[in-house]
Design a protein around this motif. Structure first.
Motif, short mmCIF file in Angstrom:
data_model
loop_
_atom_site.label_atom_id
_atom_site.label_comp_id
_atom_site.label_asym_id
_atom_site.label_seq_id
_atom_site.Cartn_x
_atom_site.Cartn_y
_atom_site.Cartn_z
N ASP A 27 4.26 1.42 5.43
CA ASP A 27 5.51 0.71 5.17
C ASP A 27 5.54 0.15 3.75
OD1 ASP A 27 6.54 1.23 7.67
OD2 ASP A 27 5.87 -0.68 8.53
N VAL A 28 4.40 -0.35 3.28
CA VAL A 28 4.31 -0.86 1.92
C VAL A 28 4.62 0.25 0.92
CG1 VAL A 28 2.61 -1.59 0.18
CG2 VAL A 28 2.77 -2.80 2.35
N ASP A 29 4.07 1.44 1.17
CA ASP A 29 4.33 2.58 0.29
C ASP A 29 5.78 3.02 0.37
OD1 ASP A 29 3.28 5.01 -1.30
OD2 ASP A 29 4.21 5.95 0.46
N ARG A 30 6.30 3.10 1.58
CA ARG A 30 7.67 3.60 1.78
C ARG A 30 8.70 2.66 1.15
NH1 ARG A 30 7.25 3.85 6.86
NH2 ARG A 30 6.16 5.85 6.85
N SER A 31 8.47 1.37 1.27
CA SER A 31 9.45 0.39 0.78
C SER A 31 9.15 -0.08 -0.64
CB SER A 31 9.47 -0.83 1.71
OG SER A 31 8.21 -1.49 1.70
N ALA A 32 8.00 0.33 -1.18
CA ALA A 32 7.57 -0.13 -2.51
C ALA A 32 7.63 -1.65 -2.60
CB ALA A 32 8.43 0.51 -3.61
N SER A 33 7.12 -2.31 -1.56
CA SER A 33 7.14 -3.77 -1.51
C SER A 33 5.72 -4.32 -1.59
CB SER A 33 7.80 -4.24 -0.21
OG SER A 33 7.15 -3.68 0.92
N PHE A 34 5.58 -5.48 -2.20
CA PHE A 34 4.27 -6.11 -2.34
C PHE A 34 3.67 -6.34 -0.96
CE2 PHE A 34 1.58 -9.95 -2.64
CZ PHE A 34 0.66 -9.50 -3.58
N PRO A 35 2.38 -6.03 -0.77
CA PRO A 35 1.75 -6.14 0.56
C PRO A 35 1.42 -7.58 0.92
CG PRO A 35 0.14 -5.37 -1.03
CD PRO A 35 1.47 -5.44 -1.76
N GLN A 36 2.45 -8.37 1.21
CA GLN A 36 2.25 -9.79 1.47
C GLN A 36 1.36 -10.05 2.67
OE1 GLN A 36 3.51 -12.29 -0.62
NE2 GLN A 36 2.11 -13.57 0.56
N ALA A 37 1.54 -9.25 3.72
CA ALA A 37 0.70 -9.46 4.91
C ALA A 37 -0.77 -9.24 4.58
CB ALA A 37 1.15 -8.51 6.02
N PRO A 84 10.65 -3.34 -11.89
CA PRO A 84 9.44 -2.61 -11.46
C PRO A 84 9.56 -1.11 -11.73
CG PRO A 84 10.15 -4.17 -9.78
CD PRO A 84 11.25 -4.12 -10.80
N GLU A 85 8.48 -0.51 -12.20
CA GLU A 85 8.46 0.93 -12.44
C GLU A 85 8.52 1.67 -11.10
OE1 GLU A 85 8.60 2.15 -15.37
OE2 GLU A 85 7.88 0.54 -16.70
N LYS A 86 9.17 2.82 -11.10
CA LYS A 86 9.24 3.67 -9.92
C LYS A 86 8.12 4.70 -10.05
CE LYS A 86 14.20 2.91 -9.39
NZ LYS A 86 15.56 3.53 -9.36
N LYS A 87 7.06 4.51 -9.26
CA LYS A 87 5.82 5.23 -9.49
C LYS A 87 5.51 6.29 -8.45
CE LYS A 87 3.83 1.37 -9.19
NZ LYS A 87 2.95 0.21 -9.10
N LEU A 88 4.58 7.16 -8.80
CA LEU A 88 4.09 8.19 -7.90
C LEU A 88 3.31 7.58 -6.75
CD1 LEU A 88 3.46 11.31 -7.45
CD2 LEU A 88 1.36 10.88 -8.74
N GLY A 89 2.46 6.61 -7.04
CA GLY A 89 1.60 6.00 -6.02
C GLY A 89 1.45 4.51 -6.24
N ILE A 90 0.51 3.90 -5.54
CA ILE A 90 0.30 2.44 -5.50
C ILE A 90 1.63 1.69 -5.58
CG2 ILE A 90 -2.11 2.42 -6.25
CD1 ILE A 90 -1.04 1.56 -9.07
N LYS A 91 2.56 2.13 -4.77
CA LYS A 91 3.93 1.61 -4.86
C LYS A 91 4.05 0.15 -4.44
CE LYS A 91 6.25 6.06 -4.31
NZ LYS A 91 7.28 6.81 -3.54
N GLY A 92 3.10 -0.34 -3.65
CA GLY A 92 3.18 -1.72 -3.20
C GLY A 92 2.69 -2.72 -4.22
#
Length: 383
Positions: free
Chosen positions: A34-44, A201-209
């Motif tokens: 979900d973090v990758d899909r939403s490109a959101s910081f992994p707060q949990a 935020p940059e739109k990246k290939l990976g480490i999206k979170g």
């Protein structure tokens, strides 16, 4: 290279690994997709890592941290990356941002800024790269000019990991442009300082979170106490920092590759073709054998580099670059092979190996591209 005593993870290191692995299995891995899909910081994940003191384990006990050594910190980063590469940048970048202070900061400066990081009240990022100064970091244009008893900073930093989320930033700026690399100094900048802002935020290939943004410094006024170390010694400090923190990128790469290998092994055992498990086919077994061998070689090199980091050995520059270079190339190869082993399933987002493959790529690029690592290594060999 120097003759260095052999090392091995102790029972205490293995206890750290087990505790971190259990935590990540329960509270980090379930959110990774979900973090990758939403490109959101992994707060949990951040909340879970803070609660267990895995968010910045390297901070010394003097400043309220747990005082984990370099190997224990590498193991934490490895285990978090095994579950979620984006989340592993929490402990990794906290170390990157604070390492200049640990190497050269005054007691007053370190107490002020390392204590809240250790408590999980703040994160720390590292600002070296610029739009026109990536591998050639000494060509930076960010300027710090004396202003009374303080400094005034102007410039742009690019590719800053966790920018906007971190509260504190180690910023490198030119204080004497005519002196090139010898005229660069380091400063602590706070997110709330007047004149500090962030790009999209940059739109990246990976480490999206893990957010990656530009940091803008528009007439940022800093007191003299925010200088890290000695004026004009900032570039040397940046390189010394990277000697230590390239080990953490190697650990991240090892963790990503381990996660991909773990999943691929489980898949080939369960997948049946031609009336038998595909794990029974010799071609598949040979792929797994090569993946596991290269992964373990990278792990051992990473741990050897971590031991040298802990002691600040004179050959750390070689070992840090070698570990980062070898482990990241390995991670790209192992994750690509994991995708291949899953076939069409490996290519879709329903399965995690395509994410791991995308995440692995950045380990070959940041904290010095692998081409730069080979330059560093060759110079060490030719000394």
């Amino acid at each position: 290279m120097n003759d260095v005593p052999l090392f091995a993870p102790t029972d205490e290191h293995e206890a750290v690994r087990a505790a971190c692995r259990d935590l990540c299995r329960a509270k980090v891995a379930p959110h990774a997709a979900d973090v990758d899909r939403s490109a959101s910081f992994p707060q949990a994940a951040y909340d879970a890592l803070r609660a267990a003191d895995f968010h910045a384990p390297h901070i010394p006990e003097t400043f309220g941290g747990v005082g984990a050594d370099a190997l224990a910190t590498a193991i934490v980063i490895e285990e978090v990356a095994r579950a979620c590469a984006s989340s592993s940048l929490i402990p990794a970048v906290n170390k990157l941002g604070t390492m200049p202070l640990l190497l050269a900061g005054s007691e007053e400066l370190n107490k002020r800024y390392l204590t809240p990081v250790a408590a999980g009240e703040a994160m720390f990022s590292y600002c070296l790269s610029e739009p026109d100064a990536g591998s050639d970091a000494a060509a930076m244009r960010t300027r710090a000019v004396r202003d009374g008893d303080g400094w005034r900073l102007n410039g742009v930093k690019r590719w800053i990991t966790n920018a906007g989320v971190s509260d504190y930033y180690t910023v490198f700026a030119s204080t004497e442009p005519d002196r090139g690399a010898r005229g660069i100094s380091a400063f602590v900048v706070e997110k709330t300082d007047a004149g500090v802002s962030f790009g999209a935020p940059e739109k990246k290939l990976g480490i999206k979170g893990s957010p990656t943004c530009e940091v803008y410094l528009d007439d940022v006024r800093l007191p003299g106490s925010r200088l890290v170390g000695v004026e004009g010694e900032g570039f040397k400090l940046a390189l010394r920092t990277l000697d230590h923190t390239r080990v953490t990128i190697a650990a991240q790469a090892v963790g990503i590759a381990q996660g991909a290998l773990d999943y691929a092994v489980g898949y080939v055992k369960d997948r049946r073709q031609f009336g038998q498990s595909i794990a029974d086919f010799q071609g598949v077994q040979f792929m797994l054998a090569d993946m596991a061998t290269k992964l373990e070689a990278a792990r051992q090199l990473t741990y050897a580099a971590a031991a040298r980091s802990e002691r600040s050995d004179p050959d750390l520059t070689f070992f840090g670059a070698a570990a980062k270079c070898f482990a990241s190339d390995m991670a790209m190869e192992v994750t690509t092979d994991a995708v291949q082993l899953l076939g069409g399933y490996g290519y879709v987002q329903d399965y995690p190996v395509e994410r791991m493959m995308r995440d692995a790529k950045i380990t070959q690029i940041y904290e010095g591209t692998n081409q730069i690592q080979r330059v560093v290594l060759a110079r060490q060999v030719l000394k």
